[in-house]
Write a protein that holds these residues in place. Structure first.
Motif, PDB file in Angstrom:
ATOM      1  N   GLY A   1       7.797 101.356  45.550  1.00 27.29           N
ATOM      2  CA  GLY A   1       7.877 101.667  44.130  1.00 27.29           C
ATOM      3  C   GLY A   1       9.291 101.746  43.581  1.00 27.29           C
ATOM      4  O   GLY A   1       9.598 101.164  42.528  1.00 27.29           O
TER       5      GLY A   1
ATOM      6  N   ARG B   1       8.230  94.264  47.662  1.00 31.29           N
ATOM      7  CA  ARG B   1       7.737  94.421  46.304  1.00 31.29           C
ATOM      8  C   ARG B   1       8.887  94.404  45.296  1.00 31.29           C
ATOM      9  O   ARG B   1       8.976  95.242  44.409  1.00 31.29           O
ATOM     10  CB  ARG B   1       6.918  95.722  46.197  1.00 31.29           C
TER      11      ARG B   1
ATOM     12  N   GLU C   1      -3.833  98.210  36.373  1.00 32.09           N
ATOM     13  CA  GLU C   1      -3.241  99.358  37.065  1.00 32.09           C
ATOM     14  C   GLU C   1      -2.744 100.386  36.063  1.00 32.09           C
ATOM     15  O   GLU C   1      -2.419 100.068  34.915  1.00 32.09           O
ATOM     16  CB  GLU C   1      -2.119  98.930  37.994  1.00 32.09           C
TER      17      GLU C   1
ATOM     18  N   SER D   1       1.970 100.065  41.547  1.00 32.95           N
ATOM     19  CA  SER D   1       3.285  99.556  41.959  1.00 32.95           C
ATOM     20  C   SER D   1       3.372  98.033  41.820  1.00 32.95           C
ATOM     21  O   SER D   1       3.883  97.338  42.680  1.00 32.95           O
ATOM     22  CB  SER D   1       3.613  99.967  43.410  1.00 32.95           C
ATOM     23  N   PHE D   2       2.823  97.510  40.717  1.00 35.21           N
ATOM     24  CA  PHE D   2       2.730  96.086  40.425  1.00 35.21           C
ATOM     25  C   PHE D   2       1.783  95.380  41.393  1.00 35.21           C
ATOM     26  O   PHE D   2       1.805  94.170  41.535  1.00 35.21           O
ATOM     27  CB  PHE D   2       4.104  95.421  40.440  1.00 35.21           C
TER      28      PHE D   2
ATOM     29  N   ALA E   1       2.906  98.889  35.650  1.00 31.75           N
ATOM     30  CA  ALA E   1       3.659  99.276  36.847  1.00 31.75           C
ATOM     31  C   ALA E   1       4.811 100.211  36.506  1.00 31.75           C
ATOM     32  O   ALA E   1       5.141 101.118  37.286  1.00 31.75           O
ATOM     33  CB  ALA E   1       4.181  98.033  37.557  1.00 31.75           C
TER      34      ALA E   1
ATOM     35  N   ASN F   1       4.262 104.016  36.477  1.00 33.71           N
ATOM     36  CA  ASN F   1       3.990 104.697  37.739  1.00 33.71           C
ATOM     37  C   ASN F   1       4.909 105.897  37.915  1.00 33.71           C
ATOM     38  O   ASN F   1       6.129 105.760  37.968  1.00 33.71           O
ATOM     39  CB  ASN F   1       4.160 103.715  38.900  1.00 33.71           C
TER      40      ASN F   1
END
Length: 357
Positions: free
Chosen positions: A296, A334, A130, A107-108, A189, A192
């Motif tokens: 997210g 985020r 990631e 999620s970054f 990201a 995801n």
């Protein structure tokens, strides 16, 4: 290879057993001393998969994060994104040059955790990476037992800083040969799957989730209307990727249900057949909300706005969850604004993600 695994959930146990069985030296950290004690002395995990059940010993299970991280070439984080800020604080005094921190998924978080570690004074040349999902479909069956229903066969990985992608991928591939480069951390990201698959399932199954003591959202909860919304949401994600210049493969989630081309191959039927995802889900506290929606999906919405992409389904789902939580999720921790990346020229954003700060 020396590997440190941070966390004590389903994915952490699966990774610890699987990687140790593959011949790696695995040290596992979690905060819960009682749970660690259940692994025994010396520690071991009962791994169940298509080959049967076997006991796998691991090198160390400890509450001491410094001891777990010491000498590790690869650090695997299989914890929810909600834990990343606190985990960065715990890791910061102990990370050293050359370590590769792999978030699955992130999620970054690769960017967010790197930024936090620097703020805490550690300037080590750590490589952050990631991917779009856990390497395993897994569920714990007891304090020291974990069942793996499927393993990933394709793992697209983004790296921060992207200039170090070859080095990071060379390390990660020793543990997971199925990894492949997908660009920088933002590209990773946007692979995801959680913010695409879980918010529609939670919103559109809200009534049965609150009514029944347990509900399998991947079986009776995945009906044609839900799938239709998921497909539209995923098309918005892919449109964002394309607007930012990221190329295929985008791993459309429809492949998870209909082909063997997705990250786990043809695994959806195995997931449903296992019954391991029949559970009680709290609409206010489950990680499908706290991680995949509040973090997210809010991240996806913020990136879509920055990229000039219309994403009404993502916006709508975020608004509905915000309505039953009682807060505006567009202003979460985020988003690009919260991370100091709002309003950057696209070339400057790509430069930061490539070179690092």
């Amino acid at each position: 290879m020396d590997i440190c695994i941070l966390g004590g959930g389903h994915g952490s146990h699966a990774a610890a057993a699987d990687l140790s069985a593959a011949g790696h030296t695995v040290r596992m950290w979690r905060r819960d001393a009682q749970a660690l004690a259940a692994l025994g002395k010396p520690p071991s995990i009962d791994l169940e998969d298509a080959d049967g059940t076997r006991q796998v010993g691991i090198e160390l299970a400890t509450e001491d994060i410094a001891l777990a991280l010491r000498g590790a070439r690869l650090v695997l984080i299989a914890l929810p994104a909600t834990a990343q800020d606190e985990l960065a604080r715990r890791m910061a005094p102990h990370l050293v040059d050359g370590q590769v921190v792999f978030l699955a998924p992130g999620s970054f978080g690769s960017y967010a955790m790197a930024r936090r570690v620097r703020e805490l004074g550690n300037q080590a040349a750590v490589l952050w990476a990631e991917t779009g999902t856990l390497p395993y479909l897994a569920r714990k069956q007891g304090p020291r037992q974990v069942r793996v229903s499927a393993r990933a066969v394709r793992l697209p990985v983004g790296v921060y800083p992207a200039r170090a992608a070859d080095e990071a991928l060379a390390v990660i591939s020793q543990a997971y040969p199925c990894v492949h480069a997908c660009g920088d951390a933002l590209s990773g990201a946007l692979m995801n799957a959680g913010p695409v698959i879980h918010p529609p399932l939670m919103v559109m199954n809200a009534a049965p989730l609150q009514h029944f003591p347990s509900w399998d959202i991947h079986a009776e909860g995945t009906q044609p209307a839900v799938r239709a919304v998921t497909d539209v949401l995923d098309r918005e994600r892919i449109a964002v990727r394309e607007a930012l210049g990221y190329g295929a493969p985008h791993y459309p989630l429809a492949d998870h249900y209909t082909t063997d081309r997705w990250m786990y191959g043809d695994a959806h039927r195995a997931l449903v057949r296992s019954g391991d995802w029949r559970e009680h889900i709290d609409l206010h506290g489950h990680r499908y909300i706290a991680e995949d929606t509040e973090i997210g999906l809010a991240f996806l919405v913020s990136v879509a706005r920055e990229a000039g992409v219309d994403a009404p389904t993502a916006e709508g789902l975020l608004a509905i969850v915000g309505a039953f939580l009682g807060r505006d999720l567009r202003r979460g921790p985020r988003t690009l604004a919260a991370l100091g990346l709002h309003g950057l020229d696209p070339r400057e954003l790509r430069r930061r993600l490539h070179d690092g700060e």
